[in-house]
Motif scaffolding. Structure first.
Motif, mmCIF file in Angstrom:
data_model
loop_
_atom_site.group_PDB
_atom_site.id
_atom_site.type_symbol
_atom_site.label_atom_id
_atom_site.label_comp_id
_atom_site.label_asym_id
_atom_site.label_seq_id
_atom_site.Cartn_x
_atom_site.Cartn_y
_atom_site.Cartn_z
ATOM 1 N N UNK A 55 0.812 -1.222 0.000
ATOM 2 C CA UNK A 55 0.000 0.000 0.000
ATOM 3 C C UNK A 55 0.847 1.275 0.000
ATOM 4 N N UNK A 56 2.146 1.111 0.153
ATOM 5 C CA UNK A 56 3.047 2.269 0.135
ATOM 6 C C UNK A 56 3.061 3.054 1.425
ATOM 7 N N UNK A 57 2.579 2.431 2.517
ATOM 8 C CA UNK A 57 2.476 3.165 3.778
ATOM 9 C C UNK A 57 3.838 3.431 4.425
ATOM 10 N N UNK A 58 4.811 2.552 4.210
ATOM 11 C CA UNK A 58 6.152 2.822 4.737
ATOM 12 C C UNK A 58 6.745 4.051 4.041
ATOM 13 N N UNK A 59 6.628 4.089 2.729
ATOM 14 C CA UNK A 59 7.163 5.218 1.953
ATOM 15 C C UNK A 59 6.448 6.517 2.303
ATOM 16 N N UNK A 60 5.140 6.421 2.565
ATOM 17 C CA UNK A 60 4.384 7.613 2.966
ATOM 18 C C UNK A 60 4.964 8.244 4.237
ATOM 19 N N UNK A 61 5.553 7.401 5.082
ATOM 20 C CA UNK A 61 6.149 7.875 6.337
ATOM 21 C C UNK A 61 7.615 8.266 6.163
ATOM 22 N N UNK A 62 8.112 8.149 4.929
ATOM 23 C CA UNK A 62 9.518 8.474 4.682
ATOM 24 C C UNK A 62 10.469 7.390 5.134
ATOM 25 N N UNK A 63 9.961 6.174 5.267
ATOM 26 C CA UNK A 63 10.776 5.043 5.721
ATOM 27 C C UNK A 63 11.225 4.185 4.547
ATOM 28 N N UNK A 64 12.427 3.682 4.657
ATOM 29 C CA UNK A 64 12.945 2.705 3.700
ATOM 30 C C UNK A 64 12.989 1.371 4.446
ATOM 31 N N UNK A 65 11.924 0.582 4.279
ATOM 32 C CA UNK A 65 11.787 -0.671 5.044
ATOM 33 C C UNK A 65 12.076 -1.870 4.159
ATOM 34 N N UNK A 66 12.968 -2.721 4.639
ATOM 35 C CA UNK A 66 13.256 -3.985 3.956
ATOM 36 C C UNK A 66 12.663 -5.109 4.790
ATOM 37 N N UNK A 67 11.825 -5.926 4.164
ATOM 38 C CA UNK A 67 11.237 -7.078 4.836
ATOM 39 C C UNK A 67 12.012 -8.335 4.463
ATOM 40 N N UNK A 68 12.500 -9.037 5.462
ATOM 41 C CA UNK A 68 13.212 -10.291 5.238
ATOM 42 C C UNK A 68 12.323 -11.436 5.696
ATOM 43 N N UNK A 69 12.350 -12.523 4.965
ATOM 44 C CA UNK A 69 11.482 -13.659 5.284
ATOM 45 C C UNK A 69 12.236 -14.727 6.053
ATOM 46 N N UNK A 70 11.657 -15.158 7.162
ATOM 47 C CA UNK A 70 12.260 -16.218 7.979
ATOM 48 C C UNK A 70 11.121 -17.086 8.502
ATOM 49 N N UNK A 71 10.993 -18.325 7.992
ATOM 50 C CA UNK A 71 9.832 -19.166 8.324
ATOM 51 C C UNK A 71 9.605 -19.423 9.809
ATOM 52 N N UNK A 72 10.650 -19.434 10.618
ATOM 53 C CA UNK A 72 10.480 -19.733 12.047
ATOM 54 C C UNK A 72 10.733 -18.491 12.888
ATOM 55 N N UNK A 244 10.288 4.832 15.290
ATOM 56 C CA UNK A 244 9.309 3.878 15.813
ATOM 57 C C UNK A 244 7.893 4.400 15.603
ATOM 58 N N UNK A 245 7.702 5.707 15.818
ATOM 59 C CA UNK A 245 6.380 6.296 15.614
ATOM 60 C C UNK A 245 5.948 6.188 14.152
ATOM 61 N N UNK A 246 6.884 6.371 13.238
ATOM 62 C CA UNK A 246 6.569 6.264 11.810
ATOM 63 C C UNK A 246 6.151 4.834 11.452
ATOM 64 N N UNK A 247 6.834 3.863 12.032
ATOM 65 C CA UNK A 247 6.455 2.461 11.810
ATOM 66 C C UNK A 247 5.052 2.192 12.356
ATOM 67 N N UNK A 248 4.779 2.707 13.552
ATOM 68 C CA UNK A 248 3.459 2.528 14.147
ATOM 69 C C UNK A 248 2.384 3.187 13.278
ATOM 70 N N UNK A 249 2.684 4.364 12.752
ATOM 71 C CA UNK A 249 1.729 5.051 11.860
ATOM 72 C C UNK A 249 1.368 4.166 10.676
ATOM 73 N N UNK A 250 2.404 3.584 10.054
ATOM 74 C CA UNK A 250 2.198 2.759 8.855
ATOM 75 C C UNK A 250 1.383 1.513 9.173
ATOM 76 N N UNK A 251 1.686 0.864 10.282
ATOM 77 C CA UNK A 251 0.994 -0.382 10.614
ATOM 78 C C UNK A 251 -0.429 -0.153 11.126
ATOM 79 N N UNK A 252 -0.653 0.917 11.879
ATOM 80 C CA UNK A 252 -2.017 1.214 12.333
ATOM 81 C C UNK A 252 -2.899 1.531 11.123
#
Length: 338
Positions: A55-72, A244-252
Motif C-alpha cells: 500500500x506504500x504506507x512505509x514510503x508515505x512515512x519516509x521510511x525505507x523498510x526492507x522485509x526479510x522472510x524467515x519461516x520460524x 518507531x512512531x513512523x512504523x506505528x503510523x504505517x501499521x495502524x
C-alpha cells in the motif's frame, strides 16, 4: 582585500552549513532505513507486513523498510538480538520469554488478538481425537523455541502429558509442513493459513484444535491470546522514538485498511504466489480469519496475562520468574498514530 576576505569567510561558512545539513539529512535517512524480519510473510497471520509495503504506507512515512522472510519466529528473534534487524513481525509471546532470559523486548504494534493457528491431524491417524492422544506422536512445529512449539507444549501439558511423551519436529510451514505430514514424519502439527486450507481441501488432514478466532482461542487457551505483532528491543525503541512512531503510523493505517476492506481487496494487494494456485481458497480463508486482527494495534487488556499463564504452565524458562508485563508491550506509539 578586506572585501575578498569577507567573501571567502561567507563562502566557507555556507559550504560548512551545507555539509552539515547534508550530513544531518544522511543521518536521518540512515535512521529511517529499517530491516524487519518476518516469521513467514506469506502467512495470513503476518499479512500486515506485506500489505503495508504494497500500500506504500512505509514510503508515505519516509521510511525505507526492507522485509526479510524467515519461516520460524525463533530464528527471527535471534536475528533481532544479534542486531542484524531492527524489528520482528512475530508472536508477542517471545517478549515474555525473552524477559525471562534477561532481554527487554516489547510489542510496539499488536496485529492480532488470536494466534490464527490450527492443530491439524493427518487423516492417516484417526486415533488422534484430542491433545491427550499426542503421546508417542511426532508433532510438527515451525521451529524449536517457536510460538507454534510453545502452543503445542501447552496443549499437551493441559491434557496431562509430560515432556518427553511426544516429540516436536521442526518442519516449517507451507510445502515443507505438507510434505512432512504426507510422509508421516509428523502425525499432527501446528500451522496457519494458507497451509490449513490446502490440507483440508485435499482431505489429507482435519482440524483438531482451532485458534483462528478469539472465541475458539479462549476455549483452547483460557483467554484472549495476542499473537502476531511488531516487536523490537526496548533500548532501540528508546533511542529511535521518531522512527518507531513512523512504523506505528504505517501499521495502524494498515490495520484500519484490513478492518475496512474486503478479503478480495486485501488479496489483490498480495503477491500472486501467496495464493499457491488457489486464489479463491486464499480469499475465503482470509475472509473467515480477518477478525483475528486488531482494528487499532492496541494490546487487548486481558491478553498479556493469558500469554504469561500459558507460558508459565510448561516453560522451565518462564515458570517461577518475576515478569513485568508492562515492559513487554507499549501502546504509546499506536495511540499517537496518525
Amino acid at each position: 582585500m578586506a572585501l575578498s576576505r569577507s567573501f571567502f569567510h561567507t563562502a566557507s561558512f555556507a559550504v560548512l552549513m551545507a555539509a552539515s545539513t547534508l550530513g544531518a539529512g544522511s543521518a536521518a535517512h540512515a535512521d529511517d532505513k529499517i530491516t524487519i524480519m518476518v516469521g513467514g510473510y506469506e502467512k495470513h497471520i503476518y499479512l500486515p507486513a506485506k500489505l503495508a509495503e504494497a500500500l506504500g504506507y512505509f514510503k508515505d512515512e519516509g521510511l525505507d523498510v526492507e522485509l526479510l522472510n524467515e519461516p520460524a519466529g525463533v530464528d527471527a528473534e535471534n536475528q533481532l538480538l544479534a542486531g542484524a534487524v531492527q524489528g520482528v513481525v512475530g508472536f508477542y509471546d517471545h517478549c515474555i520469554d525473552l524477559q525471562a532470559k534477561g532481554k527487554l523486548v516489547e510489542s510496539i504494534v499488536q496485529f492480532s488478538q488470536a494466534p490464527g493457528e490450527v492443530e491439524l491431524v493427518s487423516t492417516k491417524h484417526p486415533e488422534i481425537k484430542s491433545a491427550a492422544d499426542f503421546k508417542g506422536m511426532s508433532l510438527g512445529v515451525t521451529g524449536l523455541g517457536s510460538s507454534t512449539n510453545f502452543l503445542t507444549q501447552y496443549l499437551a501439558f493441559k491434557s496431562g502429558l509430560q515432556p518427553g511423551e511426544f516429540t516436536s519436529v521442526p518442519v516449517g510451514a507451507g510445502a515443507t509442513f505438507i510434505a512432512a505430514m504426507q510422509q508421516d514424519k509428523i502425525q499432527a502439527g501446528m500451522t496457519t493459513e494458507p497451509t490449513i486450507s490446502r490440507m483440508l481441501k485435499t482431505k489429507e488432514a482435519s482440524v483438531l484444535i482451532d485458534m483462528r478466532s478469539v472465541e475458539s482461542t479462549r476455549a483452547a487457551l483460557g483467554g484472549t491470546y495476542p499473537a502476531a505483532s511488531l516487536y523490537m528491543e526496548t533500548s532501540w525503541v528508546d533511542a529511535h522514538k521518531e522512527t518507531t512512531q513512523k512504523l506505528a503510523n504505517a501499521f495502524v493505517k494498515t490495520l484500519k485498511y484490513i478492518n475496512t476492506h474486503s478479503a478480495d481487496d486485501i488479496a489483490d494487494k498480495m503477491p500472486k504466489d501467496f495464493y499457491v494456485g488457489d486464489k479463491e481458497g486464499y480469499v475465503k480463508a482470509l475472509a473467515d480469519g480477518k477478525a483475528m486482527f486488531t482494528a487499532d494495534g492496541i494490546m487487548p487488556a486481558d491478553g498479556p496475562q493469558t500469554v504469561l499463564n500459558v507460558l508459565s504452565s510448561f516453560s522451565k524458562n518462564v515458570k517461577g520468574k518475576q515478569i513485568d508485563l508492562s515492559k513487554t508491550f507499549t501502546s504509546e506509539f499506536v495511540k499517537a498514530a496518525k
